[in-house]
Scaffold this motif. Structure first.
Motif, mmCIF file in Angstrom:
data_model
loop_
_atom_site.group_PDB
_atom_site.id
_atom_site.type_symbol
_atom_site.label_atom_id
_atom_site.label_comp_id
_atom_site.label_asym_id
_atom_site.label_seq_id
_atom_site.Cartn_x
_atom_site.Cartn_y
_atom_site.Cartn_z
ATOM 1 N N GLU A 56 -40.437 -22.914 -14.221
ATOM 2 C CA GLU A 56 -41.067 -21.599 -14.026
ATOM 3 C C GLU A 56 -40.068 -20.636 -13.396
ATOM 4 O O GLU A 56 -39.402 -20.954 -12.407
ATOM 5 C CB GLU A 56 -42.301 -21.728 -13.138
ATOM 6 N N GLU A 133 -43.320 -13.804 -5.570
ATOM 7 C CA GLU A 133 -44.398 -12.941 -6.028
ATOM 8 C C GLU A 133 -44.296 -11.544 -5.435
ATOM 9 O O GLU A 133 -44.700 -10.566 -6.055
ATOM 10 C CB GLU A 133 -45.746 -13.572 -5.679
ATOM 11 N N ARG A 194 -50.263 -12.367 -6.048
ATOM 12 C CA ARG A 194 -50.584 -11.278 -6.972
ATOM 13 C C ARG A 194 -49.305 -10.822 -7.661
ATOM 14 O O ARG A 194 -48.307 -10.505 -7.009
ATOM 15 C CB ARG A 194 -51.182 -10.124 -6.163
ATOM 16 N N GLN A 197 -49.220 -9.629 -13.830
ATOM 17 C CA GLN A 197 -50.181 -10.151 -14.800
ATOM 18 C C GLN A 197 -51.563 -10.381 -14.196
ATOM 19 O O GLN A 197 -52.560 -10.399 -14.905
ATOM 20 C CB GLN A 197 -49.674 -11.470 -15.390
ATOM 21 N N TYR A 199 -53.489 -12.768 -10.842
ATOM 22 C CA TYR A 199 -53.445 -13.604 -9.642
ATOM 23 C C TYR A 199 -53.183 -15.061 -10.032
ATOM 24 O O TYR A 199 -53.725 -15.554 -11.033
ATOM 25 C CB TYR A 199 -54.764 -13.513 -8.879
ATOM 26 N N VAL A 200 -52.355 -15.729 -9.221
ATOM 27 C CA VAL A 200 -51.999 -17.126 -9.458
ATOM 28 C C VAL A 200 -52.293 -17.925 -8.203
ATOM 29 O O VAL A 200 -51.894 -17.535 -7.095
ATOM 30 C CB VAL A 200 -50.510 -17.272 -9.827
ATOM 31 N N ARG A 218 -49.818 -24.857 -10.699
ATOM 32 C CA ARG A 218 -50.265 -23.494 -10.434
ATOM 33 C C ARG A 218 -51.270 -23.096 -11.493
ATOM 34 O O ARG A 218 -51.241 -23.579 -12.623
ATOM 35 C CB ARG A 218 -49.067 -22.541 -10.411
ATOM 36 N N TYR A 219 -52.177 -22.199 -11.127
ATOM 37 C CA TYR A 219 -53.284 -21.849 -12.021
ATOM 38 C C TYR A 219 -53.446 -20.337 -12.063
ATOM 39 O O TYR A 219 -53.534 -19.687 -11.022
ATOM 40 C CB TYR A 219 -54.574 -22.514 -11.529
ATOM 41 N N ASP A 220 -53.478 -19.787 -13.260
ATOM 42 C CA ASP A 220 -53.727 -18.358 -13.455
ATOM 43 C C ASP A 220 -55.222 -18.093 -13.346
ATOM 44 O O ASP A 220 -56.004 -18.534 -14.208
ATOM 45 C CB ASP A 220 -53.220 -17.894 -14.826
ATOM 46 N N LYS A 222 -58.886 -16.446 -13.415
ATOM 47 C CA LYS A 222 -59.625 -15.582 -14.335
ATOM 48 C C LYS A 222 -60.927 -15.142 -13.688
ATOM 49 O O LYS A 222 -61.478 -15.862 -12.845
ATOM 50 C CB LYS A 222 -59.895 -16.308 -15.656
#
Length: 279
Positions: A56, A133, A194, A197, A199-200, A218-220, A222
């Motif tokens: 990443e 970030e 943040r 795109q 929040y992760v 890690r998770y995006d 929704k």
């Protein structure tokens, strides 16, 4: 064991066994240190997700490439070549069963297990997450939406929390945004960062469920996701927010807009000031 072979001009410099997370960058606190002005201070990381290894980019100035294609996040396959600045890292996946990383940390053989970091690792990873970030910026300006965590169940100090900062933390420590109750909760369990795109969420300690599924890596986030961590159940949502905080930019640095451009097509940006690294 899986490893990365650091190369420069077809010369092998060093091989690194891969643990739960391997960071790559110019500063000495990285696992793989590359002392080059074309490499950001915290440039990229490789982390284990189940049986796979993911590379990443950490909002680096010059980008991260896999097999000459610029990537943000990419699963690695045996023989893949990761390009960071002018250095190559060749991925070798011989075995991922019960191996030991270069610094003595055991890697995990069970996909559902949680990675626990020692204090030094934890602080390093947290600093890298926050640093990366905070550098993210949007070419079109400030995001139009603001993240919100609403408490659905469990003990909390507030009914909802606005995710206005670049990084919002969940944990037992007094300086976290969402404070977990109980002696045995981790000081920092989750970092929600943040970027342009959205929040992760990054799991730093303990366990976390997203929509009743164990979170890995890690998770995006929704709109409508349900998070369960440290005895709290939280719903994540987005709302309009025209005055959202704009992440700071790297002054004087040209960020290529074509994410899929090859490394030969993009000019490298050199850092000539060691006192203020760009990454």
């Amino acid at each position: 064991m899986a490893s990365l072979s650091l190369q420069f001009e077809d010369r092998v410099l060093k091989a690194y066994a891969l643990g739960p997370i391997t960071t790559i960058g110019r500063l000495a606190d990285n696992t793989v240190t590359i002392d080059s002005p074309t490499v950001s201070s915290h440039h990229a990381c490789v982390f284990r997700e189940g049986a796979d290894f993911i590379v990443e980019d950490l909002q680096s100035t010059n980008g991260t490439f896999v097999n000459e294609t610029r990537v943000v996040r990419q699963m690695l396959r045996h023989g893949d070549v990761v390009l960071v600045g002018k250095h190559k890292l060749v991925f070798d996946q011989l075995s991922v069963e019960g191996v030991t990383s270069h610094d003595g940390e055991p890697t995990l053989s069970n996909e559902g297990e949680t990675v626990f970091l020692d204090a030094q690792q934890h602080q390093r990873l947290l600093a890298i997450v926050m640093n990366a970030e905070a550098r993210g910026r949007s070419a079109t300006g400030t995001p139009a939406t603001l993240g919100v965590l609403r408490v659905l169940d469990g003990r909390a100090d507030q009914e909802e929390y606005l995710l206005e900062g670049h990084t919002s933390l969940i944990g037992r420590a007094r300086w976290t945004l969402v404070r977990l109750k109980g002696w045995f909760k981790p000081n920092v369990a989750v970092a929600i960062t943040r970027n342009k795109q959205g929040y992760v969420a990054t799991l730093l300690a303990g366990k976390m469920l997203v929509n009743n599924q164990p979170m890995k890596g890690r998770y995006d986030l929704k709109d409508g996701d349900i998070l369960s961590v440290g005895g709290l159940m939280l719903s994540f949502g987005l709302r309009d927010h025209s005055s959202a905080i704009e992440p700071p930019s790297d002054e004087g640095v040209n960020q290529p807009s074509d994410k899929r451009a090859g490394p030969a097509d993009l000019p490298l940006v050199y850092d000539t000031s060691r006192s203020a690294p760009p990454g």
